[in-house]
Design an enzyme around this catalytic site. Sequence first.
Site, short mmCIF file in Angstrom:
data_model
loop_
_atom_site.label_atom_id
_atom_site.label_comp_id
_atom_site.label_asym_id
_atom_site.label_seq_id
_atom_site.Cartn_x
_atom_site.Cartn_y
_atom_site.Cartn_z
N HIS A 122 0.81 -1.22 0.00
CA HIS A 122 0.00 0.00 0.00
C HIS A 122 0.85 1.28 0.00
CE1 HIS A 122 -3.66 -2.19 0.36
NE2 HIS A 122 -3.43 -2.63 1.59
N ASP A 159 -2.85 -10.67 -2.45
CA ASP A 159 -3.44 -10.15 -1.22
C ASP A 159 -4.89 -9.74 -1.51
OD1 ASP A 159 -2.27 -8.73 1.59
OD2 ASP A 159 -4.05 -7.78 0.76
N HIS A 161 -6.46 -7.21 -0.59
CA HIS A 161 -6.57 -5.76 -0.82
C HIS A 161 -5.77 -5.39 -2.07
CE1 HIS A 161 -7.01 -6.35 3.60
NE2 HIS A 161 -7.99 -5.49 3.44
N ASP A 246 -4.81 -12.89 3.24
CA ASP A 246 -6.05 -12.44 3.86
C ASP A 246 -7.28 -12.65 2.98
OD1 ASP A 246 -4.88 -10.57 2.20
OD2 ASP A 246 -4.95 -8.92 3.63
#
Length: 340
Positions: A122, A159, A161, A246
């Site tokens: 991120h 991931d 996200h 995740d």
Amino acid sequence: MQFGYSETCLAHDPGSRHPESPDRLRAIRERLKKKHGVEYVEADPCDLDRLAAVHEREYLESVREFCADGGGNWDPDTSAVEETWDAVCQSAGLACWAVEAALEGATGRRTPFSIGRPPGHHAVYDDAMGFCFVNNVAVAAQYALDAYDVDRVAIVDWDVHHGNGTQDIFYDRDDVFFVSIHEQGLYPGTGAVDETGEGAGEGTTMNIPMPAGTDDREYLAAVEGPISHALTDYDPDLLLISAGFDAHRHDPISRIRLSTEAYALMTDRFRTLADETDAAFAFILEGGYGLDVLADSVAIVHETFDGREPIEPDSEFGEKAESALDEVLEAHGLDIDLGD
């Protein structure tokens, strides 16, 4: 597998209630105790110059000073302590070690996997967000391009996200092909299908936002369909997995429904892709916040390289997922059958 690891990464402690805790690495290490063929390597940390190859130097100096002053909350999600800067440099250094090992011939049971923290995907060019201060996989990819005979790097971010920071850094470049498969609408809200790159990088970003409830079969369709076809055409010299775990059905912060077995299946498919394109291959840890399922998922990646055969899913292909993948195929001009 070889796992890049350092106790320095445990010193970054954002607080007992924060999901990105040092216990993530402790859980992985405890689970891997039961596995054959696990090797740990501690690498040198990155210096500021190497980090500044993908991040604004003024921003990096601000983070270093922020930590030296005792840290605190950089934003509502991302916090630091005095030791965080050392952990940041070490985590990026472990990612660079994974690239070094892969490009210098580590394959098969010696395939490298960097398990540093804090995670990185991120972190954008000039800011921290989403638990991330420095974009580890971006630093490692740039290091490969600068220090080795590498012309093209592919990064696949599984991931849950969207890897907005990695996209941000390479969006207008054609020497890195970035793929993110993630939950639609989840933090940070980026990663739409029509975000495909710009300028020289047009077509070298592929976003695959999947609907909540997507399962193993549907993720495999994405891997075997648009991802594999696009990356085969791209023909990378190095394939990096931004390996967040995740998207697991038992992770506390997502609604994708992957099983632990899905990570073995995706590992197997990407290993085959790396072999077919003659690409060096390495893994770099991102998220994953259910400690048991994180540890189990990392362990099953290791087991796949240690000779375990993945078990194919028996679920059916859902209409919502098929529609999402059709949009990806259209955005990238891929005329393929998802059953291929």
